[in-house]
Design a protein around this motif. Structure first.
Motif, short mmCIF file in Angstrom:
data_model
loop_
_atom_site.label_atom_id
_atom_site.label_comp_id
_atom_site.label_asym_id
_atom_site.label_seq_id
_atom_site.Cartn_x
_atom_site.Cartn_y
_atom_site.Cartn_z
N ALA A 84 0.83 -1.17 0.06
CA ALA A 84 -0.05 -0.04 0.03
C ALA A 84 0.85 1.40 -0.02
O ALA A 84 0.48 1.95 -0.74
CB ALA A 84 -0.90 0.17 1.03
N LYS A 85 1.81 1.34 0.72
CA LYS A 85 2.95 2.47 0.81
C LYS A 85 3.95 2.40 -0.13
O LYS A 85 4.53 3.55 -0.51
CB LYS A 85 3.27 2.62 2.33
N GLY A 86 4.49 1.23 -0.20
CA GLY A 86 5.74 1.10 -1.23
C GLY A 86 5.56 1.05 -2.44
O GLY A 86 6.41 1.67 -3.20
N PHE A 87 4.38 0.72 -3.24
CA PHE A 87 4.18 0.74 -4.52
C PHE A 87 4.25 2.21 -5.06
O PHE A 87 4.73 2.51 -5.86
CB PHE A 87 2.81 -0.18 -4.71
N PRO A 88 3.25 3.10 -4.46
CA PRO A 88 3.26 4.41 -4.86
C PRO A 88 4.60 5.16 -4.73
O PRO A 88 5.15 5.92 -5.70
CB PRO A 88 2.16 5.12 -4.03
N THR A 89 5.26 4.71 -3.51
CA THR A 89 6.74 5.50 -3.66
C THR A 89 7.70 5.01 -4.58
O THR A 89 8.40 5.73 -5.06
CB THR A 89 7.13 4.92 -1.99
N ALA A 90 7.52 3.64 -5.04
CA ALA A 90 8.43 3.27 -5.94
C ALA A 90 8.38 3.63 -7.31
O ALA A 90 9.08 4.21 -7.89
CB ALA A 90 8.34 1.47 -6.11
N ILE A 91 6.95 4.11 -7.61
CA ILE A 91 6.62 4.37 -9.15
C ILE A 91 7.24 5.94 -8.99
O ILE A 91 7.69 6.38 -9.91
CB ILE A 91 5.20 4.14 -9.26
N THR A 92 6.85 6.57 -7.89
CA THR A 92 7.06 8.06 -7.80
C THR A 92 8.91 8.06 -8.05
O THR A 92 9.23 9.03 -8.79
CB THR A 92 6.65 8.69 -6.33
N LEU A 93 9.58 7.52 -7.20
CA LEU A 93 11.02 7.66 -7.20
C LEU A 93 11.58 6.95 -8.47
O LEU A 93 12.56 7.69 -8.98
CB LEU A 93 11.47 6.71 -6.04
N MET A 94 10.94 5.87 -9.17
CA MET A 94 11.63 5.27 -10.37
C MET A 94 11.47 6.17 -11.55
O MET A 94 12.15 6.24 -12.41
CB MET A 94 10.95 4.17 -10.54
#
Length: 180
Positions: free
Chosen positions: A152-162
């Motif tokens: 829930a928290k890591g997926f949006p963070t990953a896409i944003t940073l990638m």
């Protein structure tokens, strides 16, 4: 105009990282707008960054999927900011280490892979570090909430940073080609 677009994209990426703490629905959208603004840069009629339609379409689809899945989460999960500093810190650290892939691989595809894998690993390791704190005990492995909260928290963070990583990988590749 190029300087304006660079400053705009940097400000959008700063805003997207800021939104990861509270408004995770906006963070991937702001990051995509930053990547999109870099695609409009041109010098003497030629694009400065080789951001083509395929790259932009792929990241747009991923952005829409992340926004849609974030909106579908229950409201208490969306509002929760537990461990976000660890997740974001791990993701940024993984992104920085993944950008070192230019020293390992000469292929741009391998550089992307290094950046993506290192960012994802950094997010997972940052979350694992958080679960070892007293505040992270409710979401530690084995609690039943570990994978749900991580995704829930890591997926949006990953896409944003990638998306920021895509621009940085291209910038490093251009620097190596041009010998700046």
């Amino acid at each position: 105009m190029t300087v304006f677009l660079i400053i705009l994209s940097i400000l959008l990426w700063v805003a997207s990282v800021w939104c990861l703490y509270g408004r995770q629905t906006l963070a991937p959208a702001l990051s995509y707008l930053a990547l999109l603004s870099l695609s409009f840069m041109s010098e003497n009629g030629y694009p400065v960054m080789p951001l083509n339609g395929t790259i932009l379409t792929g990241w747009l689809c991923m952005t829409l999927v992340v926004i849609f899945t974030t909106v579908l989460q229950p409201e208490p999960v969306r509002r929760q900011t537990r461990g976000m500093s660890f997740i974001i810190g791990g993701g940024v650290t993984g992104l920085a280490l993944g950008l070192l892939g230019f020293s390992v691989a000469s292929s741009i595809s391998l550089r992307y892979a290094c950046m993506i894998l290192a960012t994802a690993a950094g997010i997972v390791l940052g979350f694992l570090l958080y679960t070892n704190t007293p505040a992270g005990r409710p979401v530690r492995p084995g609690s039943g909430n570990f994978f749900r909260y991580l995704l829930a928290k890591g997926f949006p963070t990953a896409i944003t940073l990638m998306m920021a990583g895509v621009a940085l990988v291209l910038l490093i590749a251009l620097k190596n080609v041009n010998g700046l």
